[in-house]
Motif scaffolding. Sequence first.
Motif, short mmCIF file in Angstrom:
data_model
loop_
_atom_site.label_atom_id
_atom_site.label_comp_id
_atom_site.label_asym_id
_atom_site.label_seq_id
_atom_site.Cartn_x
_atom_site.Cartn_y
_atom_site.Cartn_z
N UNK A 167 0.84 -1.19 0.00
CA UNK A 167 0.00 0.00 0.00
C UNK A 167 0.88 1.25 0.00
N UNK A 168 0.24 2.40 -0.20
CA UNK A 168 0.93 3.68 -0.09
C UNK A 168 0.22 4.53 0.95
N UNK A 169 0.93 5.52 1.48
CA UNK A 169 0.35 6.48 2.42
C UNK A 169 0.39 7.86 1.77
N UNK A 170 -0.76 8.49 1.68
CA UNK A 170 -0.91 9.75 0.95
C UNK A 170 -1.09 10.90 1.94
N UNK A 171 -0.34 11.99 1.70
CA UNK A 171 -0.42 13.16 2.57
C UNK A 171 -0.52 14.42 1.72
N UNK A 172 -1.45 15.30 2.07
CA UNK A 172 -1.59 16.56 1.35
C UNK A 172 -2.90 17.24 1.68
N UNK A 173 -3.23 18.25 0.90
CA UNK A 173 -4.47 19.02 1.11
C UNK A 173 -5.00 19.44 -0.26
N UNK A 174 -6.28 19.25 -0.48
CA UNK A 174 -6.90 19.52 -1.77
C UNK A 174 -8.08 20.47 -1.64
N UNK A 175 -8.40 21.13 -2.76
CA UNK A 175 -9.55 22.02 -2.82
C UNK A 175 -10.26 21.75 -4.14
N UNK A 176 -11.46 22.35 -4.34
CA UNK A 176 -12.28 22.09 -5.52
C UNK A 176 -12.53 20.58 -5.66
N UNK A 177 -12.77 19.90 -4.56
CA UNK A 177 -12.92 18.44 -4.56
C UNK A 177 -14.36 18.06 -4.88
N UNK A 178 -14.76 18.32 -6.11
CA UNK A 178 -16.14 18.11 -6.54
C UNK A 178 -16.58 16.67 -6.30
N UNK A 179 -17.67 16.52 -5.57
CA UNK A 179 -18.27 15.21 -5.37
C UNK A 179 -17.67 14.38 -4.26
N UNK A 180 -16.54 14.81 -3.68
CA UNK A 180 -15.88 13.99 -2.65
C UNK A 180 -16.78 13.79 -1.44
N UNK A 181 -17.57 14.78 -1.12
CA UNK A 181 -18.41 14.72 0.07
C UNK A 181 -19.33 13.51 0.05
N UNK A 182 -19.92 13.20 -1.11
CA UNK A 182 -20.90 12.13 -1.22
C UNK A 182 -20.41 10.98 -2.09
N UNK A 183 -19.10 10.83 -2.19
CA UNK A 183 -18.51 9.74 -2.97
C UNK A 183 -18.36 8.49 -2.13
N UNK A 184 -18.13 7.38 -2.81
CA UNK A 184 -17.77 6.12 -2.14
C UNK A 184 -16.26 5.92 -2.15
N UNK A 185 -15.61 6.46 -3.19
CA UNK A 185 -14.16 6.47 -3.28
C UNK A 185 -13.71 7.88 -3.67
N UNK A 186 -12.50 8.25 -3.26
CA UNK A 186 -11.96 9.56 -3.60
C UNK A 186 -10.63 9.36 -4.32
N UNK A 187 -10.59 9.50 -5.64
CA UNK A 187 -9.32 9.47 -6.36
C UNK A 187 -8.50 10.72 -6.03
N UNK A 188 -7.28 10.51 -5.58
CA UNK A 188 -6.40 11.60 -5.15
C UNK A 188 -5.23 11.67 -6.12
N UNK A 189 -4.98 12.85 -6.68
CA UNK A 189 -3.78 13.02 -7.49
C UNK A 189 -2.61 13.25 -6.54
N UNK A 190 -1.64 12.34 -6.56
CA UNK A 190 -0.49 12.42 -5.67
C UNK A 190 0.77 12.02 -6.43
N UNK A 191 1.89 12.59 -6.03
CA UNK A 191 3.17 12.36 -6.70
C UNK A 191 3.97 11.28 -6.01
N UNK A 192 4.65 10.48 -6.83
CA UNK A 192 5.59 9.51 -6.27
C UNK A 192 6.96 10.17 -6.10
N UNK A 193 7.96 9.39 -5.71
CA UNK A 193 9.29 9.94 -5.48
C UNK A 193 9.96 10.49 -6.72
N UNK A 194 9.47 10.12 -7.89
CA UNK A 194 10.02 10.63 -9.15
C UNK A 194 9.23 11.82 -9.69
N UNK A 195 8.24 12.29 -8.92
CA UNK A 195 7.44 13.43 -9.36
C UNK A 195 6.35 13.09 -10.35
N UNK A 196 6.02 11.79 -10.49
CA UNK A 196 4.96 11.37 -11.41
C UNK A 196 3.62 11.36 -10.70
#
Length: 417
Positions: A167-196
């Motif tokens: 697994x991975x552990x994701x840390x950060x803060x997002x805004x304009x998170x349309x639909x997250x409030x009533x979602x079942x899953x939340x896709x998070x854009x996050x960078x790996x160690x290579x910046x991808x």
Amino acid sequence: MSGQAKLSVVGAEPKSVPGPKRPASPAHVIRDDAEALEVAGRVAAEIAPGASERDRNRVWPLAELDLFSQSGLWSINVPKAFGGPEVSYATLAKVIEIVSAADSSIGQIAQNHLGVVAAIRTVSDEAQQKLLFGEILKGARFGNAFSEYHSKRAAEFETTFTDEGDHVLVTGRKFYATGALLAHYVPIVALDGEGRAWYAIADRSAPGLTVIDDWSAFGQRGTLSGTVVLDKVRVPKTHLVPGYKGYDRPTADGAIFQIIQVAVDVGIARDTLDETIRFIRSKSRAWVDSGQERASDDPYVIHSVGDLQIRLHAAQALQERAGHAIDRAVADPTAETVAEAQIATAEAKVLSTEIALLAANRLFELAGTRSTLAEHNLDRLWRNARTHTLHDPVRWKYAIVGNHALNGVAPPLHAWS
């Protein structure tokens, strides 16, 4: 959580909101394009009557979202190979237009979900596709946690994840998170160690994932597009999607995200023109110098409504054209087919923005002073048009189209193009 729950009052202390329960039964699976359009019409008819009051009282559209996602319309771009209907993107855009004409907030909430479905098709391996498409076909809703409030540009991210084996552990803060409030899953854009950039698809109830009810925009109030805080959120690698692969070579992923924005604006314009016509016919007075008994017989009003109708039909035509261009790019993703899809979608975005804003302004000009009364809440249409058309600046769509026509420069490859 009730479908009639209210959003928190602007200015109140923001609070974390628990996620919704999943519906007890699996979602319907649409058969084909014709059924998708028919179901969209039925969903729109159900949600339209409450749209004004939801906006006025800032009500969570939970029951309406359950209806929408359980109808099967949230899985219409799942490939046939995995049990989905895989409708044309022209049909998908029309579905969003129809739903957005009933309630543009609800139409927009599906945007990132459908875009991520497209991305999974593009970048995921077969095992991940089978797993995630299976969830989507059952009725799982994806929200989003993409944009960041403090980044200098939209495509820059500070949210990261660390590799913890399975697994991975994701840390950060997002805004304009349309639909997250009533979602079942939340896709998070996050960078790996290579910046991808990856889509880390977290369970909505995962420890450390906090969705804050703090959306305070004057329009698109029901999109629930607030803040998401991520504190070492655990995401299994089975749900870690290599989103960056969708933009390291020509793919239709960006155009797909964009055409859904087009469709929301076309839906707003369509609803606004319908409201304008209804108001003129039933409530507006003829101008003193017109010599007419009815406002609908005023020649200047007739001319203006005709102009709006033509512009709306032009936007709808370019939307359909863009959808078919995307179909070709999905089927055969080359530099040429992808650029064609991006250009066609950019052209549609220009006209959809223009007609949404023009119709919203003309409504009050043509309907008259009575249309500004709070009891009608028609200002919601202008507020929604003005707010949503800020999504991806249209001035850059002109630049993309012009630079390609003049200099043969292909549009950039990212989710905003």
